[in-house]
Structure formats: structure tokens, C-alpha cells
Design a protein around this motif. Structure first.
Motif, PDB file in Angstrom:
ATOM      1  N   CYS A 227       0.832  -1.206   0.000  1.00  0.00           N
ATOM      2  CA  CYS A 227       0.000   0.000   0.000  1.00  0.00           C
ATOM      3  C   CYS A 227       0.867   1.258   0.000  1.00  0.00           C
ATOM      4  O   CYS A 227       0.485   2.298  -0.536  1.00  0.00           O
ATOM      5  N   TYR A 228       2.055   1.147   0.642  1.00  0.00           N
ATOM      6  CA  TYR A 228       2.943   2.300   0.766  1.00  0.00           C
ATOM      7  C   TYR A 228       3.345   2.832  -0.602  1.00  0.00           C
ATOM      8  O   TYR A 228       3.746   3.976  -0.738  1.00  0.00           O
ATOM      9  N   TYR A 229       3.228   1.969  -1.566  1.00  0.00           N
ATOM     10  CA  TYR A 229       3.664   2.323  -2.910  1.00  0.00           C
ATOM     11  C   TYR A 229       2.969   3.597  -3.399  1.00  0.00           C
ATOM     12  O   TYR A 229       3.568   4.462  -4.001  1.00  0.00           O
ATOM     13  N   CYS A 230       1.673   3.698  -3.128  1.00  0.00           N
ATOM     14  CA  CYS A 230       0.928   4.900  -3.515  1.00  0.00           C
ATOM     15  C   CYS A 230       0.649   5.830  -2.334  1.00  0.00           C
ATOM     16  O   CYS A 230       0.668   7.041  -2.470  1.00  0.00           O
ATOM     17  N   HIS A 231       0.333   5.233  -1.173  1.00  0.00           N
ATOM     18  CA  HIS A 231      -0.057   6.102  -0.054  1.00  0.00           C
ATOM     19  C   HIS A 231       1.136   6.572   0.760  1.00  0.00           C
ATOM     20  O   HIS A 231       0.971   7.382   1.667  1.00  0.00           O
ATOM     21  N   GLY A 232       2.340   6.071   0.458  1.00  0.00           N
ATOM     22  CA  GLY A 232       3.524   6.475   1.205  1.00  0.00           C
ATOM     23  C   GLY A 232       3.686   5.670   2.492  1.00  0.00           C
ATOM     24  O   GLY A 232       2.719   5.132   3.021  1.00  0.00           O
ATOM     25  N   MET A 233       4.937   5.589   2.983  1.00  0.00           N
ATOM     26  CA  MET A 233       5.226   4.857   4.204  1.00  0.00           C
ATOM     27  C   MET A 233       4.420   5.382   5.376  1.00  0.00           C
ATOM     28  O   MET A 233       3.955   4.639   6.233  1.00  0.00           O
ATOM     29  N   ASP A 234       4.270   6.710   5.417  1.00  0.00           N
ATOM     30  CA  ASP A 234       3.561   7.316   6.533  1.00  0.00           C
ATOM     31  C   ASP A 234       2.060   7.429   6.272  1.00  0.00           C
ATOM     32  O   ASP A 234       1.316   7.961   7.096  1.00  0.00           O
ATOM     33  N   GLY A 235       1.590   6.941   5.100  1.00  0.00           N
ATOM     34  CA  GLY A 235       0.159   6.996   4.793  1.00  0.00           C
ATOM     35  C   GLY A 235      -0.355   8.393   4.467  1.00  0.00           C
ATOM     36  O   GLY A 235      -1.547   8.645   4.453  1.00  0.00           O
ATOM     37  N   LYS A 236       0.579   9.309   4.162  1.00  0.00           N
ATOM     38  CA  LYS A 236       0.138  10.688   3.906  1.00  0.00           C
ATOM     39  C   LYS A 236      -0.271  10.928   2.452  1.00  0.00           C
ATOM     40  O   LYS A 236      -0.584  12.053   2.059  1.00  0.00           O
ATOM     41  N   GLY A 237      -0.265   9.895   1.645  1.00  0.00           N
ATOM     42  CA  GLY A 237      -0.745  10.060   0.284  1.00  0.00           C
ATOM     43  C   GLY A 237       0.326  10.517  -0.674  1.00  0.00           C
ATOM     44  O   GLY A 237       1.428  10.889  -0.274  1.00  0.00           O
ATOM     45  N   LEU A 238      -0.006  10.458  -1.977  1.00  0.00           N
ATOM     46  CA  LEU A 238       0.958  10.826  -3.002  1.00  0.00           C
ATOM     47  C   LEU A 238       0.187  11.549  -4.114  1.00  0.00           C
ATOM     48  O   LEU A 238      -0.489  10.914  -4.911  1.00  0.00           O
ATOM     49  N   PRO A 239       0.316  12.887  -4.141  1.00  0.00           N
ATOM     50  CA  PRO A 239      -0.492  13.660  -5.098  1.00  0.00           C
ATOM     51  C   PRO A 239      -0.258  13.245  -6.551  1.00  0.00           C
ATOM     52  O   PRO A 239      -1.179  13.304  -7.352  1.00  0.00           O
ATOM     53  N   SER A 240       0.941  12.792  -6.900  1.00  0.00           N
ATOM     54  CA  SER A 240       1.168  12.469  -8.310  1.00  0.00           C
ATOM     55  C   SER A 240       0.341  11.252  -8.731  1.00  0.00           C
ATOM     56  O   SER A 240       0.068  11.052  -9.911  1.00  0.00           O
ATOM     57  N   GLN A 241      -0.084  10.416  -7.765  1.00  0.00           N
ATOM     58  CA  GLN A 241      -0.925   9.257  -8.079  1.00  0.00           C
ATOM     59  C   GLN A 241      -2.387   9.507  -7.711  1.00  0.00           C
ATOM     60  O   GLN A 241      -3.227   8.627  -7.875  1.00  0.00           O
ATOM     61  N   GLY A 242      -2.673  10.666  -7.160  1.00  0.00           N
ATOM     62  CA  GLY A 242      -4.029  10.919  -6.690  1.00  0.00           C
ATOM     63  C   GLY A 242      -4.377  10.023  -5.516  1.00  0.00           C
ATOM     64  O   GLY A 242      -5.536   9.715  -5.274  1.00  0.00           O
ATOM     65  N   ALA A 243      -3.328   9.580  -4.770  1.00  0.00           N
ATOM     66  CA  ALA A 243      -3.574   8.679  -3.639  1.00  0.00           C
ATOM     67  C   ALA A 243      -3.880   9.500  -2.389  1.00  0.00           C
ATOM     68  O   ALA A 243      -3.196  10.469  -2.089  1.00  0.00           O
ATOM     69  N   ALA A 244      -4.928   9.072  -1.680  1.00  0.00           N
ATOM     70  CA  ALA A 244      -5.435   9.879  -0.578  1.00  0.00           C
ATOM     71  C   ALA A 244      -4.501   9.875   0.622  1.00  0.00           C
ATOM     72  O   ALA A 244      -3.807   8.897   0.879  1.00  0.00           O
TER      73      ALA A 244
END
Lengths: 309, 243
Positions: A227-244
Motif C-alpha cells: 500500500c505504501y507504494y501509492c499512499h507512502g510509508m507514513d500513509g500521507k498520500g501521493l499527489p502524483s498518483q491521486g492517492a489519498a
């Protein structure tokens, strides 16, 4: 017959025929003023025929003598009067259009920081942007940009899937987006699904720390779930993927806020992880339908709704 | 002629009334059929595909035209709200046209591609779930009913009789390939009507991959409205010349 009608009858002619024995019809002349107004309108009609397009003749028609000027790509043109030329005239040369174009021109040339510091331009954008937003965006995002939980994101809060800077917003509007998250129905067994959901809820303080949370964390941050792949290790999301961002208390897709107990909250989160997000979150492309300047106006307008970064 | 002669003779009266009121209509309508410039010469306008056509039939059946026009007039406010004014060419294959005369809801002439399929489905089933102030009725049955396409061939044939270029013969098919490309020509071929309907339904407009509902057809129709002409190809002065 009463006396008064008899008198009137003497003054006014009747149409001359009698029905059912004595039922007659007056033939009152039309009032003078009315009759003359009527003749005048008839004369005006004839004048119109000479000024504006009117009668068909052969395979063409009388074009009328009136002419009108308009601009195409900045070049002045003149043609006989017709509704389409009149529209182009209104769009390019009318007072309202010129005033609007003046401001639109300024917005088109200015960069975002200049616009943000110019109260006049911002006032213009708030008024024009409101109309543009109402015509094009409100059907999905709501009149005030509040969105619909699960379907259309709230644009008035400071939580952004694709980033809250003016450039990011402009880019989303121009090119559109397709919100996407893979389904994990094949990846996780029921226990793992439960653990990951527990972990996700713990990120925003909805679930207390527990062994389940620890197990979920390992799946989230490891290759097991990825899941970290898109949402990041800290779960803060990744704007380039539109991940929340999963750590704030704002839920855009799973309706966590609408649930009361932890179990219910976990159920909606599990459902989302199980099914993923597919073919249900399409933000249309607006380039082509709206001009670059209109999109710029909308970007600033949306940014101003409350949560721009 | 004296009044009385007409007033007591209702047959004559009817005839004279019809003559008088038809003059206005005839003068306004008849020349449009032979004037050179009524229909603008533009690329891209094609007949509806079988699926879109069935969608259009449902649009008519449900009476959407009673609240929605499909005609953007050449006024500045309409231009700013809806986009380019409608061309006569854009409704040349519409029988009958759906210009409408009442706007309880917005004009739909350019609604194609404006919203997502998902939005249309949800909005048609329950308009107030996306637009809280809406007064549009719910159409939940569109998603429940399967589309009836058993008579699609007959429908296309009937339209062909009125001059809509659906192809029946090899020659007509070739003309369509030249005009619209092979893929579209296949979709407009009466002999392949059902196949093309199935093929287009694979785009899954209604979100139900295993079914072809009435919603499928209606959304396919809505999504093509006003999208056939590429206005960036023309300079605006061009359309003025036709009027």
C-alpha cells in the motif's frame, strides 16, 4: 329589447343578420388609435424587409442593407446583418464583452502569484468563476464545491488527492483524472484485510493501537500489501498518483464519518480495499471545452473556495 | 363575399381558416428545403449508431424534450453557458429533431462528454443525489429494463427511407467508409446492426458489464450530443457566410 339597447342600435350598425329571431350583432368600428397603430406596424414591417434578411428569392434570399462588424482572430470583418454576425459582434465588440475581455486578457498574462496579490483580479475571478463553476462543475462537485462523499471530492476543504497548489488544480482541470486504486480481493485473506483496515483507521486515531494494527502495518508497509507504494510509508498520500492522505480525518471515498461504531467504520474501509476504486471516479477533461484562461480562472476560484495550498 | 355566407357555411369557413393560417407556416418553412445554404457544409456529422439511436428513442419516449431543448441559439449568454451555437447540419439526421421549445432544465445540445457515464447513470436514477436542488424526475426503471433491440433493423431501414445514410447495399457501405472510416461505416451498416449495437455496448455506459439496459442506450446517446463537429477546424467567419 330594453330602451338603451335600442338607442345604441340606432347609432351603431349591425352586421345585418339576426339569429334565433332577434339576436343581432353590432358592427362597431375599431378605435381610431388602434387602427392607426396597426397600419404603422405594417409599414414598419416593410421597412424591416429592406434592412434585415427577409424574403426567400430563388435559392437565396433578400439580404437587407444593414451591415455589421465583428472580429475573427483579432481581424475586423464586415458582413450583411445576420444573427450569427450579430453574435460575433456581441462577443467581440459589445461593451460587456470588451470589459470582460480586458480582465480575461490580464488574467491570461498574469502568473498565479500576481493574481493572488491583485484584489481587482480576484474580485473579477470570484464573479466570473462562480458562473463557470455553476455551469460546468457544480453538477458533480456541488454549488459550493462541497462534493458528494464517495463520489465527488470536496473542493472547499484543504484535503487534496492531486495536490492543492494552483498549478496542480489547473493541471487536474485541464487534463481530467481517473481516480484509481487496485482491488485487493485476491491479495488479502479475510484476516489480513481486517488487519490492514484496522491499521488504516489507526492512522487517523479512529482505532486504538493493538496487535492487529501492528500486523496491518507490516502488510501496509511491506511487499505483502504494498500500500505504501501509492499512499507512502507514513500513509500521507501521493499527489502524483491521486492517492489519498489516510492520516487526516477527511474521508473522500469510504464514508467513515457516516458510520458510528468502529466495526461499521472498519466494514466500509474493508469494502473499499476489497473492491478498489475502479471506473467510478472520473473527472472529465476540460481542455477543448473551456479556454485556457477560463481554466485558469477556475483554478484560482477553486483554490479560493477554502483549501488552496 | 358577405360575412353571412362564410359564417353559416362551416365547411367553407374551415377551408378559409386553414388557408390563412398555413400561409405563415409555408412561407417560413418551405424555402428552407431548397435554399442552398440552409445546411452548413461541415465535416463530422454522422447518423446515430444503432445503440445511440435506441437511446434517442428512449429520450423521446420519456419526454425529456418537454424540459430540455437541444438548440443553442446564437446569443452571447447561451454561447458563454453552453458553447457554440447549434448548426442546422448537426440535426440533419434527426427525425424528428429534438430542438424542443421549453427549458425547465438546461439545454442538452452539447452535453456530450461534459460529464462521466457514472454521473449520468446516477443523475438519471436519482437526480437529487447529485444536484440537491434539482426538480428533474427519477428514472430508476431505465437501469432495470433490458433494452429491446429486436426491431433495430427495421428502425434503421425506416430512417434510411428519409435519407439518413445508413447503408444497405455494398455501394452505400463503401460511401460510408469513405465518409466516416471503416469502423464507423460498420456501425452504420444495417446488415450488421445488432452486432454493432453489441460492440458499442461493450463500452459499458451503464456500469453493468453483463447487461444492455435502456440506460446503456440513453447514456450512449447523451454522450454523443454536440460532439460530432470539431469547431477548432473552422474559423467563426465561416458559419456567418451561410446566413
Amino acid at each position: 329589447m330594453s330602451e338603451s339597447t335600442t338607442k345604441q342600435q340606432a347609432a351603431v350598425q349591425t352586421t345585418g343578420h339576426a339569429w334565433d329571431g332577434d339576436l343581432q350583432e353590432f358592427n362597431n368600428p375599431l378605435p381610431r388609435w388602434w387602427l392607426w397603430s396597426f397600419y404603422v406596424t405594417a409599414v414598419i414591417a416593410v421597412i424591416y424587409w429592406f434592412i434585415y434578411p427577409s424574403w426567400p428569392v430563388g435559392r437565396g434570399w433578400l439580404e437587407g442593407f444593414a451591415t455589421i462588424t465583428y472580429q475573427v482572430d483579432g481581424k475586423a470583418e464586415e458582413s450583411r446583418w445576420n444573427t450569427r454576425a450579430k453574435l460575433l459582434h456581441d462577443l467581440t465588440e459589445s461593451h460587456a464583452a470588451q470589459r470582460q475581455r480586458e480582465f480575461m486578457g490580464k488574467v491570461a498574462e498574469a502568473d498565479f502569484s500576481t493574481i493572488s496579490n491583485d484584489p481587482d483580479m480576484l474580485a473579477f475571478i470570484r464573479s466570473v468563476g462562480k458562473g463557470l463553476f455553476g455551469d460546468n462543475c457544480a453538477a458533480c462537485h456541488g454549488r459550493g464545491g462541497q462534493g458528494v462523499v464517495g463520489l465527488y471530492p470536496n473542493l472547499a476543504d484543504d484535503d487534496w488527492l492531486w495536490g492543492g497548489s494552483l498549478e496542480n488544480i489547473q493541471n487536474v482541470i485541464t487534463n481530467g483524472r481517473q481516480g484509481f486504486m487496485p482491488a485487493f480481493k485476491e491479495t488479502f485473506d479475510p484476516q489480513q484485510l481486517d488487519d490492514v483496515a484496522e491499521y488504516v483507521l489507526s492512522l487517523s486515531g479512529e482505532a486504538p493501537d493493538s496487535i492487529a494494527v501492528e500486523r496491518g502495518k507490516a502488510l501496509f508497509q511491506g511487499f505483502g500489501g504494498g500500500c505504501y507504494y501509492c499512499h507512502g510509508m507514513d500513509g500521507k498520500g501521493l499527489p502524483s498518483q491521486g492517492a489519498a492522505n489516510l492520516t487526516d480525518k477527511i474521508w473522500t471515498i469510504a464514508d467513515v464519518d457516516g458510520q458510528k461504531t468502529l466495526e461499521e467504520k472498519k466494514a466500509v474501509v474493508k469494502k473499499l480495499i476489497f473492491n478498489g476504486v475502479q471506473n467510478m471516479r472520473k473527472m472529465p477533461t476540460w481542455k477543448g471545452r473551456l479556454s485556457p484562461t477560463e481554466i485558469k480562472v477556475l483554478a484560482v476560484y477553486v483554490h479560493q473556495l477554502g483549501g488552496g495550498q | 363575399m358577405r360575412h353571412e355566407n362564410i359564417e353559416v357555411n362551416s365547411g367553407l369557413m374551415i377551408l378559409l381558416i386553414l388557408t390563412v393560417i398555413s400561409i405563415g407556416g409555408l412561407v417560413e418553412v418551405v424555402p428552407l428545403f431548397y435554399l442552398n445554404d440552409t445546411i452548413e457544409k461541415v465535416d463530422g456529422v454522422r447518423p446515430y449508431t444503432p445503440l445511440e439511436l435506441r437511446g434517442r428513442d428512449i429520450y423521446v419516449r420519456e419526454g425529456c424534450y418537454l424540459c430540455h431543448s437541444q438548440q443553442i441559439r446564437p446569443f452571447r449568454d447561451e454561447w458563454l453557458r453552453y458553447g457554440h451555437y447549434s448548426l442546422a447540419a448537426e440535426s440533419q439526421y434527426d427525425h424528428p429533431f429534438q430542438w424542443g421549445s421549453k427549458r425547465t432544465g438546461p439545454d442538452l445540445a452539447r452535453v456530450g462528454k461534459k460529464y462521466s457515464n457514472e454521473w449520468h447513470v446516477q443523475h438519471l436514477v436519482a437526480p437529487r443525489s447529485v444536484v440537491p436542488q434539482s426538480i428533474m424526475p427519477n428514472y430508476p426503471w431505465l437501469l432495470e429494463r433490458d433494452l429491446d433491440f429486436s426491431d433495430i433493423t427495421e428502425r434503421l431501414k425506416a430512417l434510411r427511407k428519409t435519407g439518413v445514410p445508413y447503408s444497405l447495399t455494398e455501394e452505400e457501405y463503401k460511401a460510408n467508409v469513405a465518409a466516416y472510416g471503416k469502423e464507423m461505416a460498420d456501425w452504420l451498416d444495417i446488415n450488421q446492426a445488432q452486432d454493432s449495437l453489441f460492440a458499442q455496448a461493450r463500452n459499458d455506459y451503464d456500469g453493468l458489464p453483463n447487461r444492455i439496459t435502456e440506460m446503456e442506450a440513453l447514456v450512449a446517446y447523451l454522450q454523443v450530443l454536440g460532439t460530432m463537429v470539431d469547431f477548432s477546424q473552422y474559423d467563426e467567419g465561416y458559419f456567418v457566410e451561410f446566413r
